[in-house]
Design an enzyme around this catalytic site. Sequence first.
Site, PDB file in Angstrom:
ATOM      1  N   HIS A 131       0.118  -4.805   4.899  1.00 12.15           N
ATOM      2  CA  HIS A 131       0.239  -5.374   6.243  1.00 12.15           C
ATOM      3  C   HIS A 131      -0.934  -5.004   7.154  1.00 12.15           C
ATOM      4  CE1 HIS A 131       2.068  -7.534   9.346  1.00 12.15           C
ATOM      5  NE2 HIS A 131       3.291  -7.061   9.319  1.00 12.15           N
ATOM      6  N   ARG A 132      -1.752  -4.059   6.746  1.00 15.65           N
ATOM      7  CA  ARG A 132      -2.913  -3.697   7.567  1.00 15.65           C
ATOM      8  C   ARG A 132      -3.958  -4.798   7.583  1.00 15.65           C
ATOM      9  NH1 ARG A 132      -4.541   1.864   4.805  1.00 15.65           N
ATOM     10  NH2 ARG A 132      -4.146   0.525   3.007  1.00 15.65           N
TER      11      ARG A 132
END
Length: 424
Positions: free
Chosen positions: A395-396
């Site tokens: 998700h980064r």
Amino acid sequence: MPKKDIKVPNIGEFKDVEVIEIIVKKGQEIKKNDPLITIESDKSSVEIPSLHNGIVTELNLNVGDKVSEGDKILEIELKDNQVETQLKTEEIKTIKKENTKEKKLEIRREVGSKNVIVKDFSKKTAASPKVRKFARELGVDISKVEGSERLGRVTESDVKSFVANKPERNSEKEFKKDETIELEYPHSEFGKTEIKDIPRVKRLSSKYLMNSWTNIPHVTNHDEADITELEEFRTSLTDIYTGEKKKITPLAFIVKALTASLKKFPNFNSSIDEIDKGKMTLKKYYHIGIAVDTKHGLMVPKLRNADNKNISLIGNELKKLSDQCRNLKIDKKELFGGSMTITSLGGIGGSFFTPIINYPEVAILGVGKSQKKQIFIDGKFITRTMLPLSLSYDHRIIDGAEAARFNNDLKDNLGKNFAYKLAV
């Protein structure tokens, strides 16, 4: 002391809006403009502020309750100075606007209100409802996030940075041997046991799995692909020379389809091992990792340059790689340098699961066992072959919307419009 009910103000045309956060608690002293609760509609999240100073004596709502305009939020006990302020305010309102004294009083009162708001930022983390919701979804305590904007206001980027850096700061501390939980009773206390050595491959892979799960904020997108035409095409393939049926596994088609999606979504073919420097590596090659189940443990060799190979060649290489892994004949270097990994449980069973990303990659595709289902199409139910897909991503670097688009593209690549082109 007099008491005052605080109610939900005019929130537009919305009714029965869900309460997603209770910000204050019973006995807490609050000031004017302090946020009390956060409500969320289909379109946005909004904080409801207090219009008075006082102490909370009664809470009338819980998280999950539905509220509309006029519903009671809580009850507060007004302070002496608040009562006086209210009386003065009423008195001021009766005086004509032309009165110079009244104008000065209004200016002072406005300045006072602004001063209260400024003080609030020092006591409570400043952030928009949207950012608060984003932090909650990631399990982040927003009060621990350092804001980068004016007055320490927290942005979505600050939350992402906090998530990205937190594991690196804490992982070493959290997994110290002296902090591990010790068993109060040995297993043998309750019956017969046997001690066996963990296979070497599993011992070696465990640290990589632990590193990935600890340091990467995993999110998994689940979906199904309609592979009816693909399966009909695959099972009808024959050798042009012998006329015999060609046995090509569905995995070969999935490799080809995944490669096509990686070309369209380059972020999935990247690594962010230098995220602390603000750098990401975009790979111009397409080496697909294939999770192979062996008696020694799970191994992930790479099928190199999948974009330059046809279905038949991919099928042959998959078999060759699997045999090399099962016989421990695979070169160590062939376990590294991948674009993205596929892990398939189709031959065993099961549908959806949460595969762990194979670091330093940023995504992994989990494939379940295909099933025939009744799908509603054009006003009637039709039997179709559906393939479960579980896409885990970092998700980064990958947002939920991008992951959903990637899955949609992958489904199209496995669908009837692309199945025949895969064989080229």
